[in-house]
Design a protein around this motif. Structure first.
Motif, mmCIF file in Angstrom:
data_model
loop_
_atom_site.group_PDB
_atom_site.id
_atom_site.type_symbol
_atom_site.label_atom_id
_atom_site.label_comp_id
_atom_site.label_asym_id
_atom_site.label_seq_id
_atom_site.Cartn_x
_atom_site.Cartn_y
_atom_site.Cartn_z
ATOM 1 N N GLY A 209 49.864 34.568 42.652
ATOM 2 C CA GLY A 209 49.846 33.727 41.461
ATOM 3 C C GLY A 209 48.698 32.746 41.404
ATOM 4 N N THR A 210 47.734 32.842 42.355
ATOM 5 C CA THR A 210 46.592 31.923 42.365
ATOM 6 C C THR A 210 45.278 32.686 42.423
ATOM 7 N N LEU A 211 44.231 32.048 41.935
ATOM 8 C CA LEU A 211 42.895 32.645 41.937
ATOM 9 C C LEU A 211 41.874 31.530 42.108
ATOM 10 N N ARG A 212 40.918 31.749 43.011
ATOM 11 C CA ARG A 212 39.795 30.826 43.174
ATOM 12 C C ARG A 212 38.666 31.310 42.271
ATOM 13 N N ALA A 213 38.325 30.543 41.234
ATOM 14 C CA ALA A 213 37.311 30.966 40.271
ATOM 15 C C ALA A 213 35.916 30.898 40.894
ATOM 16 N N THR A 214 35.168 31.991 40.764
ATOM 17 C CA THR A 214 33.784 32.015 41.221
ATOM 18 C C THR A 214 32.801 31.995 40.056
ATOM 19 N N ARG A 215 33.250 32.415 38.870
ATOM 20 C CA ARG A 215 32.425 32.352 37.662
ATOM 21 C C ARG A 215 33.356 32.252 36.460
ATOM 22 N N VAL A 216 32.998 31.385 35.509
ATOM 23 C CA VAL A 216 33.809 31.187 34.306
ATOM 24 C C VAL A 216 32.912 31.340 33.082
ATOM 25 N N GLN A 217 33.373 32.146 32.126
ATOM 26 C CA GLN A 217 32.670 32.340 30.863
ATOM 27 C C GLN A 217 33.602 31.892 29.746
ATOM 28 N N THR A 218 33.175 30.886 28.989
ATOM 29 C CA THR A 218 34.073 30.313 27.976
ATOM 30 C C THR A 218 34.001 31.018 26.636
ATOM 31 N N ALA A 219 33.007 31.869 26.460
ATOM 32 C CA ALA A 219 32.888 32.612 25.194
ATOM 33 C C ALA A 219 32.596 34.076 25.506
ATOM 34 N N PRO A 220 33.571 34.798 26.056
ATOM 35 C CA PRO A 220 33.342 36.201 26.424
ATOM 36 C C PRO A 220 33.158 37.082 25.191
ATOM 37 N N THR A 221 32.392 38.148 25.370
ATOM 38 C CA THR A 221 32.173 39.085 24.263
ATOM 39 C C THR A 221 33.366 40.022 24.105
ATOM 40 N N LEU A 222 34.115 40.242 25.193
ATOM 41 C CA LEU A 222 35.310 41.083 25.138
ATOM 42 C C LEU A 222 36.537 40.196 24.933
ATOM 43 N N THR A 223 37.554 40.753 24.290
ATOM 44 C CA THR A 223 38.750 39.960 23.991
ATOM 45 C C THR A 223 40.037 40.543 24.553
ATOM 46 N N ALA A 224 40.030 41.807 24.949
ATOM 47 C CA ALA A 224 41.260 42.436 25.433
ATOM 48 C C ALA A 224 41.758 41.719 26.680
ATOM 49 N N PRO A 225 43.061 41.431 26.763
ATOM 50 C CA PRO A 225 43.591 40.658 27.885
ATOM 51 C C PRO A 225 43.524 41.398 29.217
ATOM 52 N N LEU A 226 43.350 40.612 30.269
ATOM 53 C CA LEU A 226 43.174 41.141 31.614
ATOM 54 C C LEU A 226 43.754 40.141 32.604
ATOM 55 N N VAL A 227 44.515 40.627 33.585
ATOM 56 C CA VAL A 227 45.092 39.748 34.597
ATOM 57 C C VAL A 227 45.040 40.437 35.946
ATOM 58 N N THR A 228 44.764 39.652 36.987
ATOM 59 C CA THR A 228 44.652 40.187 38.347
ATOM 60 C C THR A 228 45.474 39.330 39.297
ATOM 61 N N GLY A 229 46.145 39.973 40.225
ATOM 62 C CA GLY A 229 46.889 39.224 41.226
ATOM 63 C C GLY A 229 47.653 40.134 42.152
ATOM 64 N N ALA A 230 48.353 39.500 43.093
ATOM 65 C CA ALA A 230 49.179 40.233 44.052
ATOM 66 C C ALA A 230 50.550 40.500 43.444
ATOM 67 N N ILE A 231 50.967 41.752 43.509
ATOM 68 C CA ILE A 231 52.251 42.162 42.933
ATOM 69 C C ILE A 231 53.411 41.451 43.642
ATOM 70 N N GLN A 232 54.351 40.965 42.827
ATOM 71 C CA GLN A 232 55.611 40.438 43.322
ATOM 72 C C GLN A 232 56.741 41.025 42.480
#
Length: 440
Positions: A209-232
């Motif tokens: 449930g946590t992620l250390r951000a290495t790069r953040v883009q506040t106006a992405p060209t893509l809009t489709a939702p995406l989520v990454t994490g460890a399955i629980q």
């Protein structure tokens, strides 16, 4: 009879001479032309100077992550040779790109002359993007040869619960933290992020449930939702699992890099969809395996991420991989600071399912901070002024009073000039240079 022998002797002599010349022409140069691993020079990824990466087609998840594949054979002036370098151990590295030219991952520079580069969710690899590099390294983890580079974003969705003081926010049910090494592609920092806005994040999963951000883009060209994490909370009957606060339904999803039978609690996956979550419910159209971490004995492995499951220096995890740093060389902070949530880079060799570490670098200690450094190697392009030029496609500002120059001065900055630029932060997409070295 003597008149018949003479022409034959002449003919045999001519044949012998011809064969000698032919053998000399084939053998000339000895082994110099064989066994070469293609480690000449090459502009890594998206260079501004001469050369530049070739392009091809890549695959994006279900149409939701645009892909780009490049195979490089260019010039970056690296001077890294081929055979005889000792770069022989099969290796994999997972972390964030902290330099370009060719690619620098977790502080180790890999040449990418013969590498296949695949990027999803962006047009090219850039500083701060998470990536996996496969190839070979030397036993001391000082140089490597990449055969494959893969990169994709971890999160894309609406941001909420922004806490500027704590350096955290939430996207798609995942709690995201930042540090001094977080690259801001198009903003000055977390204070410039608007609640409810769509953002895209590259990062390294820590505790579930946590992620250390290495790069953040506040106006992405893509809009489709995406989520990454460890399955629980995997439920194979209902075909659901949770990623952080999000319940993901995968019954109608396609799979890549993993199959449904391989899903298990603790496995890190990317889930892509076409519609934003409704409450905490998200329907995945594709489930992707995250960067594969090899477990076979003897493979050289580089990992970057937050420590989890910490018991001692000899027993903790990074990216879900058991780690033993009992005999590691530790830099970047005191040994006593190691613990859950501490961001580290570890280099070592797998043995019995455990990464036995040779080198460990402490990169961030919660509440204390830590060092950040980014490096660009290549030719200057798009030069307008010391405050505005590019190296490897990355905008650079070397106009600050604290910027030092080696082998030249600011007056020597010009298009085509080969340089090494080192900086400690990327703000609004610009690397703020601390040091510029002019290369021959």
């Amino acid at each position: 009879m003597s008149t018949m022998k003479t022409p034959r002797r002449l003919l045999l002599g001519l044949l012998c001479a011809g064969l000698t010349v032919l053998l000399m022409s084939c053998g000339g140069g000895g082994g110099a032309s064989s066994g070469n691993l293609g480690l000449g020079t090459g502009t890594a990824i998206g260079g501004e100077g001469p050369g530049g990466a070739g392009t091809g087609t890549g695959t994006g998840g279900d149409g939701n992550g645009s892909g780009n594949t490049a195979s490089n054979g260019n010039t970056d002036g690296s001077g890294v040779g081929s055979g005889g370098t000792g770069v022989t151990a099969d290796a994999a590295g997972i972390g964030a790109a902290d330099g370009l030219g060719s690619i620098i991952l977790n502080g180790l520079r890999y040449t990418t002359d013969t590498a296949t580069i695949t990027v999803e969710d962006a047009t090219e690899l850039q500083i701060g993007m998470s990536a996996r590099v496969a190839g070979k390294v030397d036993p001391d983890f000082t140089r490597g040869i990449a055969t494959q580079v893969v990169s994709a974003a971890e999160l894309r969705g609406a941001v909420s619960r922004i806490d500027v003081g704590a350096g955290s926010f939430v996207v798609m049910g995942i709690n995201v933290t930042i540090d001094a090494a977080t690259v801001w592609a198009d903003a000055n920092g977390l204070a410039n992020v608007a609640d409810g806005s769509l953002i895209q994040v590259w990062g390294l999963p820590g505790a579930p449930g946590t992620l250390r951000a290495t790069r953040v883009q506040t106006a992405p060209t893509l809009t489709a939702p995406l989520v990454t994490g460890a399955i629980q909370n995997l439920n194979t009957t209902n075909q659901t699992f949770t990623l952080g606060q999000l319940t993901v339904s995968y019954g109608g999803a396609g799979f890549s890099g993993i199959d449904a039978s391989s899903l298990a609690n603790g496995v890190i996956v990317r889930a892509r969809g076409t519609a934003a979550p409704v409450g905490n419910a998200f329907t995945a159209t594709q489930v992707q395996g995250w960067y594969a971490i090899p477990r076979n004995n003897g493979i050289a492995l580089q990992l970057a991420g937050d420590i989890t499951d910490f018991v001692s220096r000899g027993a903790f995890k990074v990216l879900g991989t058991p780690v033993d740093a009992t005999n590691a060389q530790i830099t970047g902070g005191p040994v006593g600071s190691l613990g859950n949530g501490v961001k580290v880079e570890v280099d070592g060799f797998m043995s019995g399912g455990v990464l036995v570490v040779k080198k460990l670098r402490i990169r961030h200690v919660p509440g204390t901070g830590g060092p950040a450094s980014f490096t660009l190697i290549g030719a200057i392009g798009g030069y307008q002024s010391p405050a505005h030029f590019r190296v490897q496609g990355q905008p650079v500002d070397a106009s600050g009073p604290g910027t030092t120059f080696e082998n030249g001065t600011a007056a020597n900055l010009a298009n085509g000039q080969r340089v090494t630029v080192v900086g400690d932060r990327v703000v609004d997409g610009v690397l703020i240079a601390q040091r510029v070295t002019f290369n021959p």
